[in-house]
Design an enzyme around this catalytic site. Structure first.
Site, PDB file in Angstrom:
ATOM      1  N   LYS B  89       9.568  52.125  30.878  1.00  0.00           N
ATOM      2  CA  LYS B  89      10.127  50.853  31.344  1.00  0.00           C
ATOM      3  C   LYS B  89      11.193  51.125  32.395  1.00  0.00           C
ATOM      4  CE  LYS B  89      12.220  46.626  29.339  1.00  0.00           C
ATOM      5  NZ  LYS B  89      12.696  46.020  28.078  1.00  0.00           N
ATOM      6  N   SER B 164      10.678  41.643  27.000  1.00  0.00           N
ATOM      7  CA  SER B 164      10.791  42.055  28.380  1.00  0.00           C
ATOM      8  C   SER B 164      10.013  43.326  28.715  1.00  0.00           C
ATOM      9  CB  SER B 164      12.270  42.276  28.719  1.00  0.00           C
ATOM     10  OG  SER B 164      12.800  43.328  27.935  1.00  0.00           O
ATOM     11  N   SER B 188      12.071  42.717  22.464  1.00  0.00           N
ATOM     12  CA  SER B 188      11.424  43.095  23.727  1.00  0.00           C
ATOM     13  C   SER B 188      10.424  44.246  23.646  1.00  0.00           C
ATOM     14  CB  SER B 188      12.477  43.429  24.789  1.00  0.00           C
ATOM     15  OG  SER B 188      13.010  42.243  25.319  1.00  0.00           O
TER      16      SER B 188
END
Lengths: 486, 496
Positions: B89, B164, B188
């Protein structure tokens, strides 16, 4: 009809920030050395890079505890760091890691002496935080086309100590700072250099009618970079506030900057523009628990502090209070004194020489200069021994001291080379005295008529004739002898 | 060909789990370079459609893979994920590789250092394929709040992958990475795990170092794996977990060999089913799938009992004070002074600050900065931030009480299946997506989402396991037993 001018009492509280002498910064491993090339002592952490986290410098905590104990504070069983928010380009995260609701220590006091009177000034709290960086503007701030940031200082450990509003005069404020600084230096936690900003002071000052117990409107003063300026700024402020109150004006709570060149304070921001720091506990650090045993260990390891040393100087060396206070002002000076006394065991004479000669050359609180004095304690003792043995006169010794200070040589070397050894040979002196008596019949006559003081003038002539090398004791007894024979 | 992008790039290497891939490296049936090339090819073919990656680090990946080849060839692999192509990420700092956090304000930020998790992955031989898309500063539940583009759900390209960590989840779900790293502040990792049918594990707060994780809400953020199956999650967690002297909140708690725990049976395991996690308005298909999953666990020998976590209702409100408060502080540093973007046309310092931040941050980030600033302001601090902290304590106590009776809590990961892009315009509707994951962050507990079926429209559904602090082993064991006993793992999205 207007009433007579009111009698106001000054109320002062001081906030002192001291840079700690740790090798590394408060929350990262970067070195803390002063004066390195800009941004050469930085890392992602003290530059506030995204993703970085702080780690507490244990040594800084220890320094904080040491100082708090010296100030007779209570060490809180736990303490916590908090974030203090405001925007400024010298602060890379736009918040400062400080302590707020849970400081390291609270409720202490510091002994302050003004005009021989001792008083305790309360210490409200002592906490640790990180320093900010330094801005370098291209020209004056108002017109600078660009500004650069040096983050070398960013993250250097700072210890903030807040006094109670117990200080009653600008002079007492300066005395508080001197005592404060001396303790830091004794502890070895700060170098106490105000010009390099390793020691900084902000003051809160207000006036109230004498007898009043509440507080008047307080003004915070910043930008005072020496003890003298703290005192001057506060004196100015006492005057300004007294006049304003006398005119019936209402003072506003504000921050004022001291302008040392112009000798006045000017308003920087008023309370309406005060920051809302939005403190909250620093989530990247866990609360610190103070280990009782460790605190006691630190307490046991505290060095002798100025107040104790002063008492001991009065006891062990039977020094007057004035001498003891002056000599214990800094650790280096007290160390110097004791080293000299070890070599020359007449404490009051050593004290006199240090106060009159050494401190003429070096300020009493300049640790570095004292430690590196061109006349080390051993050499001062050597000089005093020469006087004691009658090798040189006290008067010549003062010149010798000055030469020692300029050259770094010891007393023996200078005295021998320059032929300053006192003339105590009665034969040689007797001849000179004969000449002087012959040349000064009026003084001889005066003496005979009972003006015994005339002998002094004659001694002076002999000393002059021998360029000061004559032993005054020997001259005196020889002269008395000759005169009574006449 | 299975349709989708129209280009068949299906390959046994990209369809393998990480542990299967490692078996192939061990046996010599494949090399890390071959696997890495297969993934890079698939990314080239499919990522223009899925849009999981912000940055693909092709050359670095190939170099790392070739080094791994050599280690496997000489029989000296660095460990159980050596050579595994992994996506990260874009919230974790990578030295020399830009780290955007999904934000315009960090569009050109190239960190001078690696996050601890990156160091640990590379030390274990993982091949980093690139940096994945995310909601800006990890604020969002759909990856639509990325400043660059929205990521698609591999199961239905018109739907969101969750967020996210939507890029990481979509990458694993679409076989664009063998494994991925995400971060979880309020769900997330788990919610996009559920939405993409991948395994998403949020470790206990303090289990994995946050050093180098660009902070959203420091007291809630945790880094964790998104993987193709539970065994892979065990492998990756083992690599990234453990005390880090650079993160004072990382715990000095021994890291067990999770993979070895997986085979232990779950007979006798006590499962709690919180009634507050089955609410009116939730998708009945989700509820049915989760209830069936609980029955499966019971058939495997676990006992299930209903329980109550009464403060669940207040958790969302407390979270939306604490997380924005911390975010408002953490994001204060993006001011145009040091790194990232700065507007050129500022009159003075304040103007530079406000223009830089006005242009650099997206609407959702601004909303949360304002919320948080307000919650911390003088006069409101007690009513909002301080009160929320009290609620947080109560939420934690709820869980503590529950864990005195049960070993693990089972619940849905999300109340709904993946929604369509643009469907949740109202921020509050978006926030409600996280009601089942947020309490876990507030309590600092580990949580894991595993696929537990599909809706009629073939959208994956997630089952959430919540455990005691530092007891990821039990979550992994229970989830693995469930995964082995059900057929869900076999389905793949039809992308090509």
């Amino acid at each position: 009809m207007r009433s007579a001018a009111k009698d106001y009492e000054t109320v002062i509280g001081l906030e002192v920030h001291a840079q700690l002498l740790t090798r590394s910064k408060m929350f990262c491993g970067c070195p803390t050395t002063f004066g390195a090339a800009p941004n050469s002592q930085t890392c992602p952490i003290c530059q506030g890079m995204p993703g970085t986290l702080p780690v507490i410098n244990r040594r800084a905590i220890e320094f904080g505890v040491r100082t708090a104990l010296a100030f007779h504070c209570t060490i809180n069983p736990g303490c916590r760091f908090a974030r203090k928010h405001y925007y400024y380009p010298d602060m890379p995260k736009n918040f400062q890691i400080s302590q707020y609701e849970e400081p390291l220590a609270e409720h202490g006091w510091l002994e302050v002496t003004v005009d021989g009177q001792e008083r305790r000034v309360g210490i409200q709290r002592l906490h640790l935080e990180e320093d900010v960086g330094k801005l370098i503007h291209d020209g004056p701030l108002e017109t600078a086309r660009s500004s650069l940031v040096d983050f070398n200082r960013s993250g250097v450990p700072l210890m903030e100590t807040v006094s109670e509003p117990d200080i009653r005069s600008p002079e007492e404020a300066a005395a508080y700072l001197r005592a404060f600084r001396a303790i830091l230096l004794y502890l070895g936690v700060c170098d106490g250099n105000m010009e390099e900003r390793s020691l900084r002071c902000d003051a809160n000052i207000s006036l109230r009618e004498r007898g009043e117990t509440g507080f008047g409107t307080k003004v915070e003063i910043k930008n005072m970079n020496s003890f003298r300026n703290v005192q001057r700024a506060l004196e100015f402020e006492v005057g300004r506030q007294t006049e304003a109150l006398a005119r019936g004006e209402r003072l506003v709570q504000e921050t004022r900057l001291w302008d040392a060149d112009r000798g006045y304070t000017r308003s920087m921001r008023s309370k309406e523009f005060a920051h809302d720091y939005r403190y909250f506990p620093e989530p990247d650090l866990v609360p610190l628990t103070m280990d009782r045993a460790r605190v006691e260990e630190i307490r046991a390891g505290l060095p002798e502090l100025p107040a104790d040393r002063r008492q001991r100087f009065m006891r062990a060396y039977t020094l007057p209070a004035y001498d003891a206070l002056l000599l214990t002002q800094s650790r280096a000076l007290a160390d110097y004194y004791e080293a000299a006394v070890r070599e020359f065991a007449r404490p009051k004479i050593v004290s006199n020489w240090i106060m009159s000669e050494l401190l003429r050359e070096i300020p009493a609180d300049d640790e570095k200069a004292l430690a590196a004095s061109p006349v080390p304690a051993k050499n001062l003792a050597g000089l005093l021994q020469l006087i004691d043995r009658g090798t040189i006169s006290g008067k010549i010794a003062k010149d010798v001291f000055e030469k020692m200070f300029r050259s770094g040589e010891d007393a023996d070397t200078i005295v021998t080379r320059e032929g300053l050894i006192q003339v105590a040979d009665t034969g040689a002196l007797a001849a000179i005295i004969e000449q002087i008596l012959a040349a000064n019949p009026k003084a001889v006559l005066d003496w005979k008529r009972g003006k015994k003081a005339a002998a002094g003038a004659l001694v002076g002539h002999v000393m002059k004739a021998t360029q000061g090398k004559a032993n005054p004791g020997v001259v005196n007894s020889l002269l008395q002898e000759k005169l009574s024979q006449l | 060909m299975r349709g989708g992008a129209g280009l068949s790039v299906s390959n046994p290497l990209t369809e393998s789990t990480a542990h299967e891939l490692v078996e192939k490296f061990r046996s010599g049936a494949a090399t890390p370079s071959a696997a890495t090339r297969a993934y890079l090819d698939r990314i080239t073919a499919l990522d223009p459609t899925v849009r999981a990656y912000i940055t693909v680090t092709r050359e670095r990946a190939l170099a790392a893979a070739s080094a791994a080849d050599e280690r496997w060839r000489t029989g000296r692999p660095k460990g159980p994920i050596d050579g595994v192509p992994t996506a990260v990420k874009d919230v974790l700092c990578t030295k020399g590789v830009r780290t955007t956090c999904g934000s315009k304000i960090l569009e050109r930020f190239v960190p001078p250092y690696d996050a601890t998790v990156i160091e640990r992955l590379e030390a274990a031989g993982a091949v980093i394929l690139g940096k994945t898309n995310m909601d800006e500063f990890a604020m969002g539940s759909s990856t639509e709040h990325s400043a660059f583009f929205a990521t698609r759900n591999p199961w239905d390209l018109s739907r969101v992958p969750g967020g996210s960590s939507g890029g990481s989840a979509a990458a694993v779900g679409a076989d664009l990475a063998a494994a991925a790293i995400g971060s979880d502040t309020g769900g997330s990792i788990r919610q996009p795990g559920a939405f993409t049918g991948t395994v998403g594990l949020k470790p206990t707060y303090g289990r994995v170092s946050r050093y180098g994780l660009v902070a959203f809400a420091s007291s809630l953020d945790q880094v964790g794996p998104l993987t193709k199956d539970v065994a892979d999650a065990a492998l990756v967690l083992r690599v990234i977990a453990g005390h880090d002297p650079l993160d004072s909140t990382s715990a000095d708690v021994p890291v067990p060999d999770y993979a070895a725990e997986l085979s232990r049976p779950i007979a006798g395991l006590r499962i709690g089913v919180p009634k507050e996690y089955f609410v009116e308005g939730m998708d009945p298909e989700v509820e049915r799938a989760v209830r069936e999953a609980i029955e499966v666990l019971q058939r495997l020998g676990a006992t299930a009992e209903p329980l109550s976590l009464p403060t669940t209702d207040f958790a969302l409100a407390a979270y939306y004070l604490i997380a924005p408060a911390e975010a408002s502080s953490n994001l204060a540093r993006y001011d145009g002074v040091k790194y990232g973007s700065r507007v050129a046309s500022a009159k003075d310092l304040i103007d530079m600050y406000s223009k830089t931040r006005a242009q650099g941050f997206g609407a959702e980030v601004k909303r949360r900065i304002m919320l948080g600033t307000y919650a911390l302001s003088a006069g409101y601090h007690e009513a909002y931030y301080a009160k929320a902290q009290k609620v947080r304590t109560l939420v934690r106590r709820d869980f503590e009480a529950a864990f005195s009776r049960v070993d693990v809590i089972v619940a849905p990961t999300t109340p709904n299946v993946p929604f369509k892009l643009g469907e949740k315009e109202d921020p509050l509707a978006m926030y409600l997506n996280d009601i089942f994951t947020i309490p876990v962050n507030l309590a600092g507990l580990p949580g894991l989402s595993v696929r537990c079926g599909f809706s009629l429209a073939s959208l994956p559904i997630g089952l959430q396991f919540i455990g005691r602090p530092f007891d990821e082993a039990t979550l992994l064991r229970a989830a693995s037993a469930y995964e082995q006993a059900t057929p869900w793992r076999d389905r793949r999205p039809s992308l090509g």
